[in-house]
Design a protein around this motif. Structure first.
Motif, PDB file in Angstrom:
ATOM      1  N   MET A 243       0.832  -1.206   0.000  1.00 33.79           N
ATOM      2  CA  MET A 243       0.000   0.000   0.000  1.00 33.79           C
ATOM      3  C   MET A 243       0.869   1.259   0.000  1.00 33.79           C
ATOM      4  SD  MET A 243      -3.000  -1.163   2.666  1.00 33.79           S
ATOM      5  CE  MET A 243      -3.805   0.423   2.573  1.00 33.79           C
ATOM      6  N   GLN A 244       2.012   1.185   0.629  1.00 35.60           N
ATOM      7  CA  GLN A 244       2.889   2.376   0.658  1.00 35.60           C
ATOM      8  C   GLN A 244       3.558   2.622  -0.688  1.00 35.60           C
ATOM      9  OE1 GLN A 244       5.572   1.741   3.901  1.00 35.60           O
ATOM     10  NE2 GLN A 244       4.011   2.102   5.499  1.00 35.60           N
ATOM     11  N   SER A 245       3.922   1.567  -1.411  1.00 33.32           N
ATOM     12  CA  SER A 245       4.619   1.741  -2.707  1.00 33.32           C
ATOM     13  C   SER A 245       3.685   2.230  -3.801  1.00 33.32           C
ATOM     14  CB  SER A 245       5.265   0.419  -3.115  1.00 33.32           C
ATOM     15  OG  SER A 245       4.275  -0.583  -3.287  1.00 33.32           O
ATOM     16  N   SER A 246       2.381   1.928  -3.705  1.00 31.80           N
ATOM     17  CA  SER A 246       1.440   2.331  -4.759  1.00 31.80           C
ATOM     18  C   SER A 246       1.301   3.845  -4.851  1.00 31.80           C
ATOM     19  CB  SER A 246       0.095   1.661  -4.489  1.00 31.80           C
ATOM     20  OG  SER A 246      -0.849   2.078  -5.444  1.00 31.80           O
ATOM     21  N   PRO A 247       1.122   4.577  -3.749  1.00 35.24           N
ATOM     22  CA  PRO A 247       1.067   6.050  -3.873  1.00 35.24           C
ATOM     23  C   PRO A 247       2.361   6.651  -4.405  1.00 35.24           C
ATOM     24  CG  PRO A 247       0.152   5.346  -1.781  1.00 35.24           C
ATOM     25  CD  PRO A 247       0.756   4.133  -2.389  1.00 35.24           C
ATOM     26  N   ARG A 248       3.492   6.073  -4.059  1.00 33.02           N
ATOM     27  CA  ARG A 248       4.762   6.602  -4.572  1.00 33.02           C
ATOM     28  C   ARG A 248       4.828   6.480  -6.087  1.00 33.02           C
ATOM     29  NH1 ARG A 248       9.087   4.101  -0.176  1.00 33.02           N
ATOM     30  NH2 ARG A 248       8.345   5.311   1.645  1.00 33.02           N
ATOM     31  N   ASN A 249       4.443   5.341  -6.601  1.00 34.31           N
ATOM     32  CA  ASN A 249       4.471   5.149  -8.062  1.00 34.31           C
ATOM     33  C   ASN A 249       3.530   6.140  -8.748  1.00 34.31           C
ATOM     34  OD1 ASN A 249       6.299   3.092  -7.841  1.00 34.31           O
ATOM     35  ND2 ASN A 249       4.745   1.483  -7.719  1.00 34.31           N
ATOM     36  N   SER A 250       2.398   6.393  -8.141  1.00 34.73           N
ATOM     37  CA  SER A 250       1.442   7.339  -8.732  1.00 34.73           C
ATOM     38  C   SER A 250       2.033   8.732  -8.805  1.00 34.73           C
ATOM     39  CB  SER A 250       0.154   7.356  -7.912  1.00 34.73           C
ATOM     40  OG  SER A 250      -0.452   6.088  -7.909  1.00 34.73           O
ATOM     41  N   ARG A 251       2.713   9.119  -7.744  1.00 37.52           N
ATOM     42  CA  ARG A 251       3.324  10.457  -7.748  1.00 37.52           C
ATOM     43  C   ARG A 251       4.411  10.548  -8.824  1.00 37.52           C
ATOM     44  NH1 ARG A 251       2.699   9.990  -2.075  1.00 37.52           N
ATOM     45  NH2 ARG A 251       4.866   9.293  -1.844  1.00 37.52           N
ATOM     46  N   ARG A 252       5.190   9.490  -8.973  1.00 37.04           N
ATOM     47  CA  ARG A 252       6.235   9.512  -9.990  1.00 37.04           C
ATOM     48  C   ARG A 252       5.647   9.666 -11.391  1.00 37.04           C
ATOM     49  NH1 ARG A 252      10.064   4.561  -7.775  1.00 37.04           N
ATOM     50  NH2 ARG A 252      10.854   5.648  -5.914  1.00 37.04           N
ATOM     51  N   TRP A 253       4.564   8.927 -11.671  1.00 37.97           N
ATOM     52  CA  TRP A 253       3.932   9.047 -12.981  1.00 37.97           C
ATOM     53  C   TRP A 253       3.380  10.442 -13.215  1.00 37.97           C
ATOM     54  CZ3 TRP A 253       4.505   6.079 -16.955  1.00 37.97           C
ATOM     55  CH2 TRP A 253       4.870   4.745 -16.796  1.00 37.97           C
ATOM     56  N   LEU A 254       2.834  11.021 -12.174  1.00 41.29           N
ATOM     57  CA  LEU A 254       2.273  12.367 -12.304  1.00 41.29           C
ATOM     58  C   LEU A 254       3.356  13.399 -12.600  1.00 41.29           C
ATOM     59  CD1 LEU A 254      -0.198  14.190 -12.134  1.00 41.29           C
ATOM     60  CD2 LEU A 254       0.176  14.347  -9.639  1.00 41.29           C
ATOM     61  N   ILE A 255       4.486  13.261 -11.869  1.00 42.62           N
ATOM     62  CA  ILE A 255       5.604  14.200 -12.112  1.00 42.62           C
ATOM     63  C   ILE A 255       6.142  14.043 -13.524  1.00 42.62           C
ATOM     64  CG2 ILE A 255       7.950  14.763 -11.420  1.00 42.62           C
ATOM     65  CD1 ILE A 255       7.153  14.014  -8.547  1.00 42.62           C
ATOM     66  N   SER A 256       6.297  12.802 -13.978  1.00 38.31           N
ATOM     67  CA  SER A 256       6.807  12.566 -15.333  1.00 38.31           C
ATOM     68  C   SER A 256       5.879  13.155 -16.381  1.00 38.31           C
ATOM     69  CB  SER A 256       6.977  11.059 -15.567  1.00 38.31           C
ATOM     70  OG  SER A 256       7.900  10.519 -14.647  1.00 38.31           O
ATOM     71  N   LEU A 257       4.564  13.010 -16.159  1.00 36.91           N
ATOM     72  CA  LEU A 257       3.599  13.549 -17.105  1.00 36.91           C
ATOM     73  C   LEU A 257       3.667  15.069 -17.172  1.00 36.91           C
ATOM     74  CD1 LEU A 257       1.276  12.996 -19.046  1.00 36.91           C
ATOM     75  CD2 LEU A 257      -0.287  13.072 -17.072  1.00 36.91           C
ATOM     76  N   LEU A 258       3.840  15.715 -16.036  1.00 39.90           N
ATOM     77  CA  LEU A 258       3.964  17.180 -16.011  1.00 39.90           C
ATOM     78  C   LEU A 258       5.211  17.648 -16.755  1.00 39.90           C
ATOM     79  CD1 LEU A 258       2.843  17.937 -12.326  1.00 39.90           C
ATOM     80  CD2 LEU A 258       1.561  18.384 -14.424  1.00 39.90           C
ATOM     81  N   VAL A 259       6.315  16.939 -16.539  1.00 34.46           N
ATOM     82  CA  VAL A 259       7.567  17.309 -17.233  1.00 34.46           C
ATOM     83  C   VAL A 259       7.405  17.202 -18.739  1.00 34.46           C
ATOM     84  CG1 VAL A 259       9.969  16.644 -17.592  1.00 34.46           C
ATOM     85  CG2 VAL A 259       9.033  16.731 -15.268  1.00 34.46           C
ATOM     86  N   LEU A 260       6.768  16.131 -19.206  1.00 36.35           N
ATOM     87  CA  LEU A 260       6.551  15.967 -20.643  1.00 36.35           C
ATOM     88  C   LEU A 260       5.676  17.076 -21.213  1.00 36.35           C
ATOM     89  CD1 LEU A 260       6.036  12.087 -20.854  1.00 36.35           C
ATOM     90  CD2 LEU A 260       7.999  13.411 -21.639  1.00 36.35           C
ATOM     91  N   LEU A 261       4.643  17.471 -20.442  1.00 32.85           N
ATOM     92  CA  LEU A 261       3.781  18.552 -20.915  1.00 32.85           C
ATOM     93  C   LEU A 261       4.547  19.867 -21.033  1.00 32.85           C
ATOM     94  CD1 LEU A 261       0.487  17.816 -18.923  1.00 32.85           C
ATOM     95  CD2 LEU A 261       0.863  17.557 -21.379  1.00 32.85           C
ATOM     96  N   VAL A 262       5.401  20.149 -20.036  1.00 35.60           N
ATOM     97  CA  VAL A 262       6.201  21.381 -20.086  1.00 35.60           C
ATOM     98  C   VAL A 262       7.119  21.367 -21.299  1.00 35.60           C
ATOM     99  CG1 VAL A 262       7.988  22.700 -18.915  1.00 35.60           C
ATOM    100  CG2 VAL A 262       6.036  21.807 -17.605  1.00 35.60           C
ATOM    101  N   ILE A 263       7.753  20.236 -21.534  1.00 28.31           N
ATOM    102  CA  ILE A 263       8.677  20.139 -22.695  1.00 28.31           C
ATOM    103  C   ILE A 263       7.918  20.342 -23.994  1.00 28.31           C
ATOM    104  CG2 ILE A 263      10.170  18.572 -23.972  1.00 28.31           C
ATOM    105  CD1 ILE A 263      10.993  17.360 -21.297  1.00 28.31           C
ATOM    106  N   ALA A 264       6.721  19.742 -24.093  1.00 29.59           N
ATOM    107  CA  ALA A 264       5.935  19.884 -25.321  1.00 29.59           C
ATOM    108  C   ALA A 264       5.547  21.343 -25.559  1.00 29.59           C
ATOM    109  CB  ALA A 264       4.690  18.999 -25.227  1.00 29.59           C
ATOM    110  N   VAL A 265       5.157  22.042 -24.474  1.00 32.02           N
ATOM    111  CA  VAL A 265       4.789  23.458 -24.618  1.00 32.02           C
ATOM    112  C   VAL A 265       5.982  24.295 -25.074  1.00 32.02           C
ATOM    113  CG1 VAL A 265       4.033  25.496 -23.353  1.00 32.02           C
ATOM    114  CG2 VAL A 265       2.867  23.315 -22.989  1.00 32.02           C
ATOM    115  N   LEU A 266       7.153  24.054 -24.467  1.00 26.99           N
ATOM    116  CA  LEU A 266       8.348  24.819 -24.855  1.00 26.99           C
ATOM    117  C   LEU A 266       8.741  24.563 -26.310  1.00 26.99           C
ATOM    118  CD1 LEU A 266      10.544  24.412 -21.619  1.00 26.99           C
ATOM    119  CD2 LEU A 266       9.299  26.436 -22.389  1.00 26.99           C
ATOM    120  N   CYS A 267       8.668  23.308 -26.744  1.00 27.00           N
ATOM    121  CA  CYS A 267       9.022  22.985 -28.134  1.00 27.00           C
ATOM    122  C   CYS A 267       8.076  23.680 -29.108  1.00 27.00           C
ATOM    123  CB  CYS A 267       8.980  21.467 -28.347  1.00 27.00           C
ATOM    124  SG  CYS A 267      10.312  20.599 -27.497  1.00 27.00           S
ATOM    125  N   TRP A 268       6.789  23.692 -28.767  1.00 23.67           N
ATOM    126  CA  TRP A 268       5.824  24.326 -29.660  1.00 23.67           C
ATOM    127  C   TRP A 268       6.052  25.835 -29.750  1.00 23.67           C
ATOM    128  CZ3 TRP A 268       2.066  27.993 -28.506  1.00 23.67           C
ATOM    129  CH2 TRP A 268       1.175  28.285 -29.551  1.00 23.67           C
TER     130      TRP A 268
END
Length: 435
Positions: free
Chosen positions: A6-31
């Motif tokens: 149960m403790q590892s599941s929230p950590r993985n979710s946070r990591r995916w969320l951070i990665s998704l935000l980084v990708l969105l920022v990169i996409a905006v800058l490239c555009w």
């Protein structure tokens, strides 16, 4: 185990969320900073600048405009055209003398400075004369001795002749006395030659300049022993007044020069410095070789110069400008207006004030600034100097000559120019092939 899962599941979710935000920022800058946007923007600015210029006003004929094409023009004129042939020449001394001693001995004195101008007969150096003075005295003594014997023999002959008339001596005695006189006469002549030779050797102890000219650097110092006709010369004298320049001309340029030379005309030949910017001397064509060099296809010439100011030095390289002829009253057009195309040589000439037409030409000699036009133009015709890259038959133009620019007359141009050259054979052949 359940708690750890149960403790590892929230950590993985946070990591995916951070990665998704980084990708969105990169996409905006490239555009936002994609190069196509800036290129499109710069292209629009350049297109606008091409139509309006810096001041925002339309420039006719440039940047895709449809107005008249701006050009600079100049008129064809009539004048005299000096026809020069240009060649690289070498200054050559008329005479070069290696001064050597004709007798041997110790060098006692040197009477010249290096680089000094000397006259023919000047004493350059002196060799110890004492051995040659003694040889002269000895030869004179022998001569005197044999002269005395000759005189005695002549007296005997006169005496024997008287006795023979009186029939007091035999004919053989008289003949012997006369033969003895002849023998002494020969001996005296030999002795006289020895005296003259001794005097000559004594004179040779003073080494004199055989010609007038400039003495080079000294090769032998005082105190050295020199021998007759030594391989090492005392100095070298070069005649610099007058002086000549040797040069060559290609065989396809000889017709005019040879015709004028054989008619007895004195063809002026100017000697310019290596950079072809300063006139060194002015002379005349003096002589030519008797055959063409088969290796180079050229004929050798020599021009002579008085060289009073010593501007020319032997072995110096100069540019020779030979005035072969002067073309009288020919039509001259600016060389910058001459165009070369598939149909031959032509110019863009003004038809009125707003249009240009193509004039096919036949050209002659050129000096780089003006070209002789033998057919196709008349004096006063205006031809285009600049702006020809966009012209065609019937193009509308706008003359933009500066008001303070006055066309140079042929006489003014040729007087101020270093020298004109004969027509380039390669250009002429190209024009003929195009025609």
């Amino acid at each position: 185990m359940v708690n750890q899962s149960m403790q590892s599941s929230p950590r993985n979710s946070r990591r995916w969320l951070i990665s998704l935000l980084v990708l969105l920022v990169i996409a905006v800058l490239c555009w936002k900073f994609w190069p196509a946007g800036s290129a499109h923007k710069e292209g629009g600015e350049k297109a606008a600048a091409g139509h309006t210029g810096r001041s925002g006003m339309m420039r006719p004929g440039f940047g895709g405009g449809t107005g008249p094409i701006p050009v600079r023009v100049a008129p064809a004129v009539t004048g005299d055209f000096p026809l020069y042939y240009k060649a690289l020449g070498t200054v050559t001394a008329l005479n070069t003398i290696n001064v050597r001693s004709r007798v041997g001995g110790e060098l006692m004195k040197i009477n010249f400075e290096e680089g000094q101008m000397v006259k023919a007969g000047d004493v350059l150096a002196e060799i110890d004369p004492r051995p040659y003075q003694n040889a002269l005295l000895q030869a004179e003594g022998t001569l005197l001795q044999n002269q005395a014997q000759l005189k005695n023999a002549q007296v005997d002959v006169e005496r024997y002749r008287g006795l023979y008339k009186e029939d007091s001596i035999a004919k053989q005695t008289l003949d012997t006395a006369e033969a003895l006189v002849g023998q002494y006469l020969g001996t005296v002549k030999t002795n006289q030659a020895a005296v003259n030779d001794a005097k000559l050797n004594l004179e040779f102890t003073k080494i004199r300049a055989p010609i007038a000219g400039r003495v080079g650097l000294r090769q032998v110092d005082v105190g050295n022993l020199v021998t007759a006709n030594d391989t090492t010369s005392l100095a070298v004298i070069t005649q610099t007044q007058p002086i000549s320049v040797a040069f060559t001309l290609p065989e396809n340029s000889l017709e005019t020069v040879l015709a004028r030379y054989r008619s007895g005309a004195k063809l002026p030949a100017e000697a310019w410095d290596r950079g072809d910017t300063k006139l060194q001397a002015t002379g005349v064509l003096q002589s030519l070789d008797n055959q063409i060099d088969v290796a180079t296809g050229t004929l050798k010439f020599k021009a002579r110069y008085e060289n009073r100011d010593q501007a020319l030095f032997p072995n110096q390289f100069v540019n020779v400008h030979l005035l072969a002829d002067t073309l009288k009253g020919v039509v001259l057009a600016p060389s910058a207006a001459i165009q070369f195309g598939t149909n031959g040589t032509f110019v863009y000439a003004l038809d009125g004030d707003k249009k240009v037409i193509i004039r096919q030409l036949k050209i002659g000699a050129s000096d780089g600034e003006n070209t002789v036009v033998t057919e196709g133009l008349t004096a006063g015709d205006r031809v285009v100097l600049e702006g020809t890259d966009r012209l065609k038959e019937g193009s509308e133009v706008e003359v933009v000559n500066d008001s303070n620019q006055v066309p140079t007359t042929p006489t003014e141009h040729l007087q101020g120019k270093a020298a004109a050259t004969a027509p380039d054979a390669a250009v002429t052949d190209k024009a003929k092939k195009g025609a």
